[in-house]
Design a protein around this motif. Structure first.
Motif, PDB file in Angstrom:
ATOM      1  N   PHE A   9      43.411  53.304  39.218  1.00 35.58           N
ATOM      2  CA  PHE A   9      42.664  52.664  39.697  1.00 35.58           C
ATOM      3  C   PHE A   9      41.707  53.045  40.317  1.00 35.58           C
ATOM      4  O   PHE A   9      41.445  53.815  41.562  1.00 35.58           O
ATOM      5  CB  PHE A   9      43.484  51.448  39.886  1.00 35.58           C
ATOM      6  CG  PHE A   9      44.472  50.973  38.925  1.00 35.58           C
ATOM      7  CD1 PHE A   9      43.659  50.369  37.998  1.00 35.58           C
ATOM      8  CD2 PHE A   9      45.840  50.845  39.504  1.00 35.58           C
ATOM      9  CE1 PHE A   9      44.709  49.392  37.056  1.00 35.58           C
ATOM     10  CE2 PHE A   9      46.682  50.031  38.281  1.00 35.58           C
ATOM     11  CZ  PHE A   9      46.002  49.593  36.745  1.00 35.58           C
ATOM     12  N   GLY A  10      40.394  52.851  41.095  1.00 38.07           N
ATOM     13  CA  GLY A  10      39.847  52.905  41.649  1.00 38.07           C
ATOM     14  C   GLY A  10      38.627  51.935  41.725  1.00 38.07           C
ATOM     15  O   GLY A  10      38.178  51.403  41.026  1.00 38.07           O
ATOM     16  N   GLY A  11      37.063  52.939  41.411  1.00 43.18           N
ATOM     17  CA  GLY A  11      35.318  52.392  41.884  1.00 43.18           C
ATOM     18  C   GLY A  11      34.665  53.133  41.096  1.00 43.18           C
ATOM     19  O   GLY A  11      36.112  53.452  39.289  1.00 43.18           O
ATOM     20  N   PRO A  12      33.720  53.339  40.888  1.00 44.01           N
ATOM     21  CA  PRO A  12      33.069  53.667  39.200  1.00 44.01           C
ATOM     22  C   PRO A  12      33.365  54.777  39.299  1.00 44.01           C
ATOM     23  O   PRO A  12      33.524  55.161  37.758  1.00 44.01           O
ATOM     24  CB  PRO A  12      31.939  53.291  39.637  1.00 44.01           C
ATOM     25  CG  PRO A  12      31.418  52.299  40.724  1.00 44.01           C
ATOM     26  CD  PRO A  12      33.010  52.271  41.751  1.00 44.01           C
ATOM     27  N   GLU A  13      33.869  55.263  39.702  1.00 43.48           N
ATOM     28  CA  GLU A  13      34.378  57.053  39.799  1.00 43.48           C
ATOM     29  C   GLU A  13      35.071  57.191  38.694  1.00 43.48           C
ATOM     30  O   GLU A  13      35.820  58.374  38.276  1.00 43.48           O
ATOM     31  CB  GLU A  13      34.764  57.949  40.927  1.00 43.48           C
ATOM     32  CG  GLU A  13      35.622  57.622  41.425  1.00 43.48           C
ATOM     33  CD  GLU A  13      36.169  56.066  42.394  1.00 43.48           C
ATOM     34  OE1 GLU A  13      36.828  55.735  42.543  1.00 43.48           O
ATOM     35  OE2 GLU A  13      34.843  55.863  42.513  1.00 43.48           O
ATOM     36  N   VAL A  14      35.584  56.068  38.256  1.00 44.53           N
ATOM     37  CA  VAL A  14      37.113  56.337  37.860  1.00 44.53           C
ATOM     38  C   VAL A  14      37.086  56.501  35.595  1.00 44.53           C
ATOM     39  O   VAL A  14      37.903  56.428  35.155  1.00 44.53           O
ATOM     40  CB  VAL A  14      38.580  55.234  37.934  1.00 44.53           C
ATOM     41  CG1 VAL A  14      38.671  56.052  39.692  1.00 44.53           C
ATOM     42  CG2 VAL A  14      38.117  54.012  37.508  1.00 44.53           C
ATOM     43  N   GLN A  46      38.774  44.299  37.989  1.00 44.31           N
ATOM     44  CA  GLN A  46      39.826  45.163  36.461  1.00 44.31           C
ATOM     45  C   GLN A  46      40.204  46.537  36.767  1.00 44.31           C
ATOM     46  O   GLN A  46      41.378  47.121  36.849  1.00 44.31           O
ATOM     47  CB  GLN A  46      39.358  44.671  35.519  1.00 44.31           C
ATOM     48  CG  GLN A  46      40.297  44.927  34.236  1.00 44.31           C
ATOM     49  CD  GLN A  46      39.901  44.612  32.703  1.00 44.31           C
ATOM     50  OE1 GLN A  46      38.287  44.874  32.851  1.00 44.31           O
ATOM     51  NE2 GLN A  46      40.272  44.644  32.018  1.00 44.31           N
ATOM     52  N   VAL A  47      38.987  47.191  36.669  1.00 42.99           N
ATOM     53  CA  VAL A  47      39.183  48.466  37.091  1.00 42.99           C
ATOM     54  C   VAL A  47      39.923  48.797  38.645  1.00 42.99           C
ATOM     55  O   VAL A  47      40.799  49.870  38.651  1.00 42.99           O
ATOM     56  CB  VAL A  47      37.389  49.263  37.063  1.00 42.99           C
ATOM     57  CG1 VAL A  47      37.357  50.713  38.108  1.00 42.99           C
ATOM     58  CG2 VAL A  47      37.020  48.357  35.970  1.00 42.99           C
ATOM     59  N   HIS A 306      28.186  50.056  36.764  1.00 42.32           N
ATOM     60  CA  HIS A 306      29.120  49.446  38.069  1.00 42.32           C
ATOM     61  C   HIS A 306      28.402  49.322  39.082  1.00 42.32           C
ATOM     62  O   HIS A 306      28.807  48.874  39.618  1.00 42.32           O
ATOM     63  CB  HIS A 306      30.633  49.872  37.884  1.00 42.32           C
ATOM     64  CG  HIS A 306      31.510  49.450  36.630  1.00 42.32           C
ATOM     65  ND1 HIS A 306      33.436  48.835  36.843  1.00 42.32           N
ATOM     66  CD2 HIS A 306      31.618  48.895  35.502  1.00 42.32           C
ATOM     67  CE1 HIS A 306      33.665  48.515  36.021  1.00 42.32           C
ATOM     68  NE2 HIS A 306      32.454  48.134  34.627  1.00 42.32           N
ATOM     69  N   GLN A 307      27.801  50.702  39.341  1.00 39.87           N
ATOM     70  CA  GLN A 307      27.451  50.774  40.990  1.00 39.87           C
ATOM     71  C   GLN A 307      26.880  49.874  40.662  1.00 39.87           C
ATOM     72  O   GLN A 307      26.536  49.120  42.458  1.00 39.87           O
ATOM     73  CB  GLN A 307      27.242  52.304  40.696  1.00 39.87           C
ATOM     74  CG  GLN A 307      27.868  53.132  41.182  1.00 39.87           C
ATOM     75  CD  GLN A 307      27.310  55.299  40.290  1.00 39.87           C
ATOM     76  OE1 GLN A 307      26.367  55.177  40.334  1.00 39.87           O
ATOM     77  NE2 GLN A 307      28.392  55.271  41.043  1.00 39.87           N
ATOM     78  N   ASP A 308      25.574  49.744  39.574  1.00 40.69           N
ATOM     79  CA  ASP A 308      24.393  48.464  40.142  1.00 40.69           C
ATOM     80  C   ASP A 308      25.211  47.239  40.603  1.00 40.69           C
ATOM     81  O   ASP A 308      24.618  46.680  41.178  1.00 40.69           O
ATOM     82  CB  ASP A 308      23.519  48.774  38.946  1.00 40.69           C
ATOM     83  CG  ASP A 308      23.092  49.696  38.908  1.00 40.69           C
ATOM     84  OD1 ASP A 308      22.584  50.912  39.916  1.00 40.69           O
ATOM     85  OD2 ASP A 308      22.070  50.421  38.156  1.00 40.69           O
TER      86      ASP A 308
END
Length: 324
Positions: A9-14, A46-47, A306-308
């Motif tokens: 789990f995490g941010g866009p980097e996952v 969710q991510v 996701h970043q946007d």
């Protein structure tokens, strides 16, 4: 199949694009070849496993797709109850799919299945909008907001006020029918200033209905702006900040109501989704509802999408192309 999977789990980097075995259709399920997958703000929760339902790893995010049955058939837009949407093949119950009319694009259809039905039920089911009432739509340039502004005007709202974080987004909300716009950043330092701005946008009067998905000071300021018998429907927590606790005595003393809404509960009553989707698809096919498309990203650019979203750089609906 080609899909986006997370193993932590995490941010866009996952978010990683990998090859996986095709899904196996279970009882009462059908396999669909996906032409476009929807990206929703709830996917960012969710991510990171920060939403209402706990997630399990490994996970393919996403809940919306447009595609055709792998063994042939008509184009449908569908809803996935357990995730799996960021893929080129999905399995779902055909009961959770709806035929896409001619003239409605994949992107337009995707804008309706989660965000459109949310806007529809917020106004119809949760707040029971009455013609002539004032409506505040938070994030009026977002996926739900752009549709809620239009539906509120169509259903007779006396005045629609949208919040948006930039001049360009506020101009879009006004183009879609908002009578006035407010910068939600006012709530960052002082919710009372945000309350005052909402009332000023409503001609000095308190407001009747608020569709709220931010939380924190935005929720607190909007609640204070409600008129007697006003309703605020909470359907998101984009700020990741909790609002102040709502005391029953304060609601009684002001005759105001706070309503929660989560579209997942409509899946147990499929007729609720059918009613909304039938109406929304027909309005879109007729040109009476304008879904705003914010961008079509290659699946390989899912992190950028996701970043946007998280940086509030997007407007309307974001879509993934599983073939790229």
């Amino acid at each position: 199949m080609r899909a986006v999977q997370i193993t932590r789990f995490g941010g866009p980097e996952v978010l990683d694009v990998i090859d996986l075995p095709d899904p196996i259709s279970g009882p009462a399920q059908q396999l669909f070849k996906v032409s476009a997958a929807g990206v929703d703000f709830a996917d960012t929760h969710q991510v990171e496993d920060s939403y209402l339902a706990r997630q399990e790893l490994p996970l393919i995010p996403g809940a919306e797709f447009v595609g055709t049955p792998v063994d042939g058939g008509e184009r449908v837009v569908g809803l996935l109850l357990g995730g799996g949407g960021y893929a080129d093949t999905v399995a779902t119950d055909p009961r959770m799919t709806w035929p896409v009319p001619e003239g409605v694009t994949d992107e337009q259809a995707l804008s309706l299945v989660l965000q459109g039905t949310t806007a529809w039920h917020l106004l119809r089911t949760s707040t029971h909008l009455v013609a002539g009432e004032s409506v505040v739509v938070m994030a009026g340039a977002g996926g739900v907001g752009t549709l809620a502004v239009q539906l509120a005007k169509r259903w007779g709202a006396g005045r629609v006020i949208a919040t948006a974080s930039s001049p360009e987004k506020r101009a879009l909300a006004e183009e879609l029918g908002a009578d006035a716009t407010v910068d939600p950043a006012l709530a960052d330092d002082d919710p009372k200033a945000f309350t005052a701005a909402l009332r000023e946008a409503n001609g000095g009067q308190r407001v009747d209905v608020v569709l709220e998905m931010t939380g924190g000071g935005v929720f607190d300021g909007a609640l204070s702006a409600l008129a007697p018998f006003g309703r605020i429907a909470a359907y998101g927590m984009a700020s990741r900040q909790a609002a102040s606790a709502v005391a029953p005595a304060s609601l009684m003393g002001t005759s105001r109501a706070v309503v929660g809404f989560w579209l997942a509960h409509c899946t147990a009553r499929p007729q609720m989704l059918d009613e909304a989707m039938t109406d929304l698809l027909a309005l879109t096919a007729a040109g009476d509802l304008r879904p705003v498309i914010g961008g079509r990203y290659p699946m390989t650019a899912v992190r950028e999408a996701h970043q946007d979203l998280r940086a509030r750089r997007s407007t309307g609906k974001l879509v993934l192309d599983p073939a790229r």
